[in-house]
Design a protein around this motif. Structure first.
Motif, PDB file in Angstrom:
ATOM      1  N   LEU A 227       0.976  -1.227  -0.149  1.00 49.29           N
ATOM      2  CA  LEU A 227       0.035   0.156  -0.066  1.00 49.29           C
ATOM      3  C   LEU A 227       0.831   1.313  -0.107  1.00 49.29           C
ATOM      4  CD1 LEU A 227      -2.907  -0.998   2.435  1.00 49.29           C
ATOM      5  CD2 LEU A 227      -2.966  -0.589  -0.089  1.00 49.29           C
ATOM      6  N   LEU A 228       1.976   1.180   0.693  1.00 52.43           N
ATOM      7  CA  LEU A 228       3.034   2.549   0.557  1.00 52.43           C
ATOM      8  C   LEU A 228       3.491   2.574  -0.740  1.00 52.43           C
ATOM      9  CD1 LEU A 228       4.722   1.976   4.159  1.00 52.43           C
ATOM     10  CD2 LEU A 228       3.447   3.864   3.474  1.00 52.43           C
ATOM     11  N   TYR A 229       3.818   1.577  -1.451  1.00 56.67           N
ATOM     12  CA  TYR A 229       4.589   1.421  -2.592  1.00 56.67           C
ATOM     13  C   TYR A 229       3.521   2.050  -3.789  1.00 56.67           C
ATOM     14  CZ  TYR A 229       6.717  -0.210  -7.051  1.00 56.67           C
ATOM     15  OH  TYR A 229       7.038  -0.024  -8.298  1.00 56.67           O
ATOM     16  N   ASP A 240      -3.447  11.750  -6.422  1.00 57.97           N
ATOM     17  CA  ASP A 240      -3.328  11.922  -5.070  1.00 57.97           C
ATOM     18  C   ASP A 240      -4.118  10.645  -4.356  1.00 57.97           C
ATOM     19  OD1 ASP A 240      -3.207  12.549  -2.220  1.00 57.97           O
ATOM     20  OD2 ASP A 240      -3.978  14.500  -2.588  1.00 57.97           O
ATOM     21  N   PRO A 241      -3.445   9.890  -3.589  1.00 57.69           N
ATOM     22  CA  PRO A 241      -4.135   8.647  -3.023  1.00 57.69           C
ATOM     23  C   PRO A 241      -5.260   9.256  -1.874  1.00 57.69           C
ATOM     24  CG  PRO A 241      -1.848   8.227  -2.967  1.00 57.69           C
ATOM     25  CD  PRO A 241      -1.875   9.741  -3.592  1.00 57.69           C
ATOM     26  N   GLU A 254       1.125  -8.819   7.027  1.00 56.79           N
ATOM     27  CA  GLU A 254       2.432  -8.260   7.779  1.00 56.79           C
ATOM     28  C   GLU A 254       2.311  -7.659   8.992  1.00 56.79           C
ATOM     29  OE1 GLU A 254       4.655  -6.859   3.601  1.00 56.79           O
ATOM     30  OE2 GLU A 254       4.100  -5.448   5.004  1.00 56.79           O
ATOM     31  N   PRO A 255       2.779  -7.382  10.283  1.00 58.32           N
ATOM     32  CA  PRO A 255       2.568  -6.563  11.345  1.00 58.32           C
ATOM     33  C   PRO A 255       2.915  -5.323  10.944  1.00 58.32           C
ATOM     34  CG  PRO A 255       4.979  -7.538  11.596  1.00 58.32           C
ATOM     35  CD  PRO A 255       4.312  -8.230  10.390  1.00 58.32           C
ATOM     36  N   PHE A 256       1.902  -4.400  11.248  1.00 59.89           N
ATOM     37  CA  PHE A 256       2.083  -2.903  10.833  1.00 59.89           C
ATOM     38  C   PHE A 256       1.345  -2.072  11.889  1.00 59.89           C
ATOM     39  CE2 PHE A 256      -2.174  -4.197   9.328  1.00 59.89           C
ATOM     40  CZ  PHE A 256      -2.854  -3.165   9.418  1.00 59.89           C
ATOM     41  N   SER A 257       0.333  -2.465  12.363  1.00 57.59           N
ATOM     42  CA  SER A 257      -0.719  -1.401  13.351  1.00 57.59           C
ATOM     43  C   SER A 257       0.125  -1.389  14.837  1.00 57.59           C
ATOM     44  CB  SER A 257      -2.016  -1.797  13.533  1.00 57.59           C
ATOM     45  OG  SER A 257      -1.987  -3.339  13.973  1.00 57.59           O
ATOM     46  N   GLY A 258       0.778  -2.270  15.093  1.00 55.93           N
ATOM     47  CA  GLY A 258       1.593  -2.189  16.313  1.00 55.93           C
ATOM     48  C   GLY A 258       3.084  -1.755  15.998  1.00 55.93           C
ATOM     49  N   VAL A 259       3.414  -1.344  14.884  1.00 55.18           N
ATOM     50  CA  VAL A 259       4.739  -0.785  14.619  1.00 55.18           C
ATOM     51  C   VAL A 259       4.749   0.575  14.391  1.00 55.18           C
ATOM     52  CG1 VAL A 259       6.728  -0.984  12.874  1.00 55.18           C
ATOM     53  CG2 VAL A 259       5.127  -2.856  13.210  1.00 55.18           C
ATOM     54  N   GLU A 260       5.438   1.386  15.390  1.00 51.56           N
ATOM     55  CA  GLU A 260       5.303   2.697  15.349  1.00 51.56           C
ATOM     56  C   GLU A 260       5.777   3.456  14.210  1.00 51.56           C
ATOM     57  OE1 GLU A 260       7.652   6.449  18.017  1.00 51.56           O
ATOM     58  OE2 GLU A 260       7.509   4.072  18.850  1.00 51.56           O
ATOM     59  N   GLY A 261       4.935   4.218  13.454  1.00 51.90           N
ATOM     60  CA  GLY A 261       5.342   5.006  12.357  1.00 51.90           C
ATOM     61  C   GLY A 261       4.859   4.334  11.018  1.00 51.90           C
ATOM     62  N   HIS A 267      -1.941   6.117   6.741  1.00 51.38           N
ATOM     63  CA  HIS A 267      -2.784   6.936   6.801  1.00 51.38           C
ATOM     64  C   HIS A 267      -2.556   8.277   6.198  1.00 51.38           C
ATOM     65  CE1 HIS A 267      -4.635   4.958  10.771  1.00 51.38           C
ATOM     66  NE2 HIS A 267      -5.064   4.249   9.561  1.00 51.38           N
ATOM     67  N   GLU A 268      -1.415   8.841   6.431  1.00 52.43           N
ATOM     68  CA  GLU A 268      -0.900  10.100   5.757  1.00 52.43           C
ATOM     69  C   GLU A 268      -1.110  10.143   4.266  1.00 52.43           C
ATOM     70  OE1 GLU A 268       2.876  13.332   5.821  1.00 52.43           O
ATOM     71  OE2 GLU A 268       3.100  11.484   7.008  1.00 52.43           O
ATOM     72  N   LEU A 269      -0.770   8.973   3.816  1.00 52.48           N
ATOM     73  CA  LEU A 269      -0.589   8.738   2.396  1.00 52.48           C
ATOM     74  C   LEU A 269      -1.961   8.498   1.764  1.00 52.48           C
ATOM     75  CD1 LEU A 269       1.023   8.352   0.053  1.00 52.48           C
ATOM     76  CD2 LEU A 269       1.426   5.876   0.396  1.00 52.48           C
TER      77      LEU A 269
END
Length: 475
Positions: A227-229, A240-241, A254-261, A267-269
């Protein structure tokens, strides 16, 4: 197998399936605007009652229908009648590890004996074969029946409805139909919810970005790293996404919601809400952990876990003792929702803290506080210092301007010293010093940092493989 043994196997299978059917719902629409199933608001007492009833039926079923489990019962000196409820299960049954399953898979290729879908079941009602990733050893193969599929669909529909998906939410599916469960789980969920999907497997990112712009899906199904890519690709195309039609991001693998940043970047993207989809191949491939309307409203994110179909615990990774509620440990799952892969105390191995406090959303099932923050299998031991890849991910995310991808390269010098190089993307080579400082802060170890140009590192649709361990292999 003798005639008497075959009869006992069939009898215990039918008894197990009857208990499953007793507590199964074949719903095609939600019970209310808030809940897909009334089970979501069951009392703690009702949840335990159903767990105990299922455990009493599944123990003899596994003994009679799985050579892996029969051998383990006999080796431990435990009888199926010694496991009749949650308390006796935890007291009498040591946890089952992936290593045990890998040994069984190697000894009994290609399917092992740890599942209860044999040739007869596969020929009669076989549905699909899934495989573990094999990232930590021999891949374990699991065959599931159409009986399992129906139960799987209900669990997933219940999870995604909790996450907020409703009529009108069409989805663009950007994960391929390989042997891993995430893509299939998402597709089956949308089928049961009665929602449309748009297939986009096998296409490149520019084509998928064009489909978002053209067909205006409200939901994207993908791994967090992809999703980032994809969002960056859209920006390069002048799109603009955050201004697209996308309102929900269904993420798994993949783990993501518990990974800071990481979630903050997503969300910002995208400017969209997250629907989490957590599970594992071994303990039935339906959704285990999922989000609700309260998922991101408090100080700490969390996942709901369905206790009427699975028993969840956390244990100490070294002693394997059960951790007190609220203390961090690795996850253990007893799956009570499958004909083919019922499992007793299987070590999934993700770190979290469990809480039985009721959620503000009205769901009373146990929650994984802080979500899942790294799998015990992924632990890196470098010169006696132990840390997880997610800690390196947090270090990378903490430095402004770093790319979304990174790599952890472990190698051995000619002197025999093991070292680590973290490869990051950044327009300024001087950023390496900042990343190295963040790594020291989080992991208490010095690492070399190699800065490469943006968009240099490979992108993947499925689980990102960010650790390259070449220690002891160079010479």
């Amino acid at each position: 197998m003798g005639k008497a043994t075959a009869t006992r196997a069939e009898e215990t299978r039918n008894a197990w399936k009857n208990v499953l059917a007793k507590h199964h719902e074949d719903r095609s629409e939600p019970v209310s605007e808030q809940y897909w199933s009334e089970k979501d608001t069951w009392s703690r007492e009702r949840i335990r009652e159903v767990q105990d009833e299922k455990i009493a039926a599944v123990a003899p079923f596994l003994y009679e229908n799985s050579r892996f489990y029969r051998s383990r019962f006999d080796r431990l000196g435990v009888a199926p009648t010694d496991i009749v409820d949650v308390d006796s299960l935890v007291r009498n049954w040591p946890v089952v590890t992936k290593d045990e399953m890998m040994v069984d898979a190697e000894a009994h290729p290609p399917y092992g004996t740890y599942t209860t879908c044999g040739e007869e079941e596969w020929d009669d009602r076989g549905w699909m074969l899934f495989s573990s990733s094999g990232s930590t050893g021999t891949p374990r193969v699991f065959r599931y029946t159409h009986f399992d599929r129906e139960y799987w669909e209900q669990a997933n529909a219940r999870a995604l409805y909790s996450g907020g998906l409703r009529k009108g939410d069409s989805a663009l599916r950007m994960v391929g139909f390989g042997p891993h469960v995430f893509a299939w789980g998402a597709q089956q969920s949308f089928t049961k919810l009665g929602l449309p999907t748009i297939p986009a497997g096998g296409l490149d990112s520019k084509a998928r970005a064009g489909m978002i712009d053209r067909f205006e899906p409200r939901v994207l199904i993908a791994t967090p790293s992809y999703l980032l890519y994809l969002g960056r690709t859209m920006q390069e195309m002048g799109l603009d996404p955050a201004k697209s039609s996308v309102r929900w991001l269904l993420q798994g693998g993949e783990p993501f919601s518990g990974v800071e940043g990481t979630l903050e970047r997503i969300h910002e993207l995208w400017g969209a809400k997250t629907v989490e989809f957590y599970g594992c191949t071994e303990a039935a491939p339906h959704c285990g952990g999922y989000s609700c309307p309260e998922y991101e409203t408090g100080d700490e994110r969390f996942l709901h876990l369905m206790e009427d179909i699975q028993v969840w615990e956390t244990i100490d990774p070294v002693t394997q003792e059960v951790m007190p509620e609220g203390e961090k440990g690795i996850t253990v799952c007893t799956n009570l929702n499958s004909e083919s892969s019922a499992q007793l105390r299987f070590v999934v191995g993700d770190y979290t803290r469990l809480s039985r406090e009721a959620c503000a959303c009205g769901r009373n099932h146990i929650r994984a506080m802080g979500c899942m923050t790294g799998r015990a299998d992924d632990l890196i031991n470098l010169r006696g210092i132990k840390f997880f890849p997610v800690q390196i991910e947090e270090a990378v995310r903490a430095v402004s301007g770093t790319g979304d991808e990174f790599q952890i390269r472990l190698s051995t010098l000619d002197s025999g010293l093991d070292v680590m190089t973290v490869v990051v993307e950044h327009a300024d080579a001087a950023a390496g010093e900042a990343v190295a400082g963040e790594v020291r802060t989080r992991c208490e170890i010095r690492a070399d940092v190699e800065v490469v140009a943006p968009d240099t590192l490979p992108k993947t649709e499925m689980k990102a493989k960010r650790v390259v361990d070449q220690r002891g292999k160079q010479h």
